[in-house]
Design a protein around this motif. Structure first.
Motif, short mmCIF file in Angstrom:
data_model
loop_
_atom_site.label_atom_id
_atom_site.label_comp_id
_atom_site.label_asym_id
_atom_site.label_seq_id
_atom_site.Cartn_x
_atom_site.Cartn_y
_atom_site.Cartn_z
N TRP B 112 0.83 -1.21 0.00
CA TRP B 112 0.00 0.00 0.00
C TRP B 112 0.86 1.26 0.00
O TRP B 112 0.45 2.29 -0.54
N GLY B 115 1.33 2.92 -3.25
CA GLY B 115 0.18 3.59 -3.86
C GLY B 115 0.31 5.10 -4.02
O GLY B 115 0.14 5.62 -5.13
N TRP B 129 -1.19 0.33 -9.58
CA TRP B 129 -2.38 0.32 -8.73
C TRP B 129 -2.84 -1.11 -8.48
O TRP B 129 -3.20 -1.48 -7.37
N SER B 133 -2.92 -2.66 -4.75
CA SER B 133 -4.19 -2.98 -4.10
C SER B 133 -4.38 -4.49 -3.92
O SER B 133 -4.84 -4.93 -2.85
N ALA B 137 -4.29 -6.05 -0.18
CA ALA B 137 -5.48 -6.72 0.36
C ALA B 137 -5.16 -8.17 0.71
O ALA B 137 -5.57 -8.67 1.78
N LEU B 140 -3.03 -8.29 3.87
CA LEU B 140 -3.84 -7.97 5.05
C LEU B 140 -4.70 -9.16 5.45
O LEU B 140 -4.89 -9.45 6.63
N MET B 143 -2.73 -11.43 7.45
CA MET B 143 -2.54 -10.94 8.80
C MET B 143 -3.70 -11.43 9.68
O MET B 143 -3.53 -11.73 10.85
N LEU B 144 -4.89 -11.53 9.09
CA LEU B 144 -6.08 -11.92 9.86
C LEU B 144 -6.25 -13.43 9.96
O LEU B 144 -6.72 -13.93 10.98
#
Lengths: 170, 174
Positions: B112, B115, B129, B133, B137, B140, B143-144
């Motif tokens: 990111w 960007g 881009w 992106s 995403a 991330l 990460m979860l």
């Protein structure tokens, strides 16, 4: 379980927000899609012309492919009515000494391009800001003039902006 | 070893994980092994020149920083080495599934972060881009989710299911 779902939705919104935000801000993708990597463009802000005929042509290459070009193949000084006062062709620009081109950044310098005695023009790498010292061989009367450059594609306009600037000789 | 159940979804995560990690780790491989001149300031292949191409449409506070870095070659070199090292470390961690959550966070920030600087570039398919992106995403998401299958985190989890604890706070490294 409620907490988990809320966290998942928050992060979904963050990631989607970044994606859409970058798309809109960098390309105006949701309104008027513009891709500045397609065609070379030049900004001539800071250009100065003096009555003794010296032109300090300040060029910033502001758009176009990052890995190649652009090439300035014609520099013109025009009267406000569009008549040419004086011009330098690619033949002349390509044969300039490197010392007549002053680059702001040491990396990817702008430079005159010639093949033997055949001048091509000035290579202007993306992002570079440089001043080309040019000399008109006669005195210039006070007044307003237009300084314009042409890219090797024959254009002096891209993305709705012309590669020219109005200068005043006092 | 404790008995561990792995969710079905976890078993499909490596489909993306290794590709995602390679996107970053391969940047290190290209600059250090394939074409070492990319990190040689005297070479015309020096990647520092790329930063110059970001300038015209970089966002305004970022643009100022880029100009400052470009005008200080030592700083530029240090920045490139740091960025390349982070790509190598976090990329390799993602491939191996080691501390996947931390790696996912690091990679999301790296992706990111491009960007506002280079996001406007891309002569073929609004390329930078898309890179920023999609990779952001995806990182991330890791990460979860963490990594519980075909990963070093899986081994760590089976040995230390409670993770790391500092006082009463559990640090979810795996």
């Amino acid at each position: 379980m409620r907490t988990l779902e809320i966290i998942a939705i928050i992060f979904m919104l963050i990631a989607t927000g970044v994606t859409f935000g970058l798309y809109q801000i960098n390309f105006q993708g949701f309104t008027h899609l513009t891709n500045y990597s397609k065609t070379p463009a030049y900004d001539l802000s800071g250009t100065r012309l003096y009555s003794n005929g010296t032109l300090l042509l300040n060029v910033t290459r502001t758009a176009g492919p990052d890995t190649y070009g652009g090439f300035i193949v014609l520099v013109q000084i025009l009267y406000p009515n569009g008549t040419v006062l004086y011009q330098w062709t690619g033949q002349q620009l390509g044969m300039l000494p490197q010392s007549d081109i002053i680059n702001e950044f040491p990396l990817h310098p702008a430079k005159p391009i010639h093949i033997g005695n055949y001048g091509v023009g000035i290579l202007a790498p993306l992002g570079q800001n440089f001043v080309v010292k040019l000399q008109v061989p006669f005195h210039i009367n006070p007044g307003t003039y237009i300084v314009r450059v042409y890219d090797a594609d024959g254009q002096y306009e891209a993305y709705g902006t012309e590669f020219q600037v109005t200068v005043t000789v006092s | 070893m404790a008995q561990v159940t792995i969710e079905t979804t976890q078993k499909f995560l490596p489909v993306l994980r290794i590709t995602l990690g390679w996107m970053f780790f391969s940047a290190f491989v290209r600059r250090v092994i394939n074409v070492p001149d990319k990190l040689n300031p005297q070479s015309s292949l020096y990647v520092g020149g790329k930063i110059l191409t970001f300038l015209p449409h970089a966002w305004s506070p970022v643009k100022g920083i880029l100009i400052w870095v470009l005008e200080n070659p030592t700083l530029l070199y240090d920045f490139l080495i740091t960025f390349t090292a982070l790509e190598a470390i976090f990329g390799l961690m993602m491939i191996l599934g080691l501390f996947t959550r931390l790696s996912g966070f690091g990679l999301a920030m790296l992706a990111w972060g491009m960007g506002p600087a280079a996001g406007w570039l891309g002569s073929t398919c609004v390329d930078e881009w898309q890179i920023a992106s999609v990779e952001g995403a995806a990182a991330l998401m890791f990460m979860l989710t963490g990594s519980r299958w075909l990963s070093i985190d899986q081994i760590l989890y089976s040995k230390y299911p409670d993770g790391i604890k500092i006082g009463k706070i559990r640090i979810p490294l795996w």
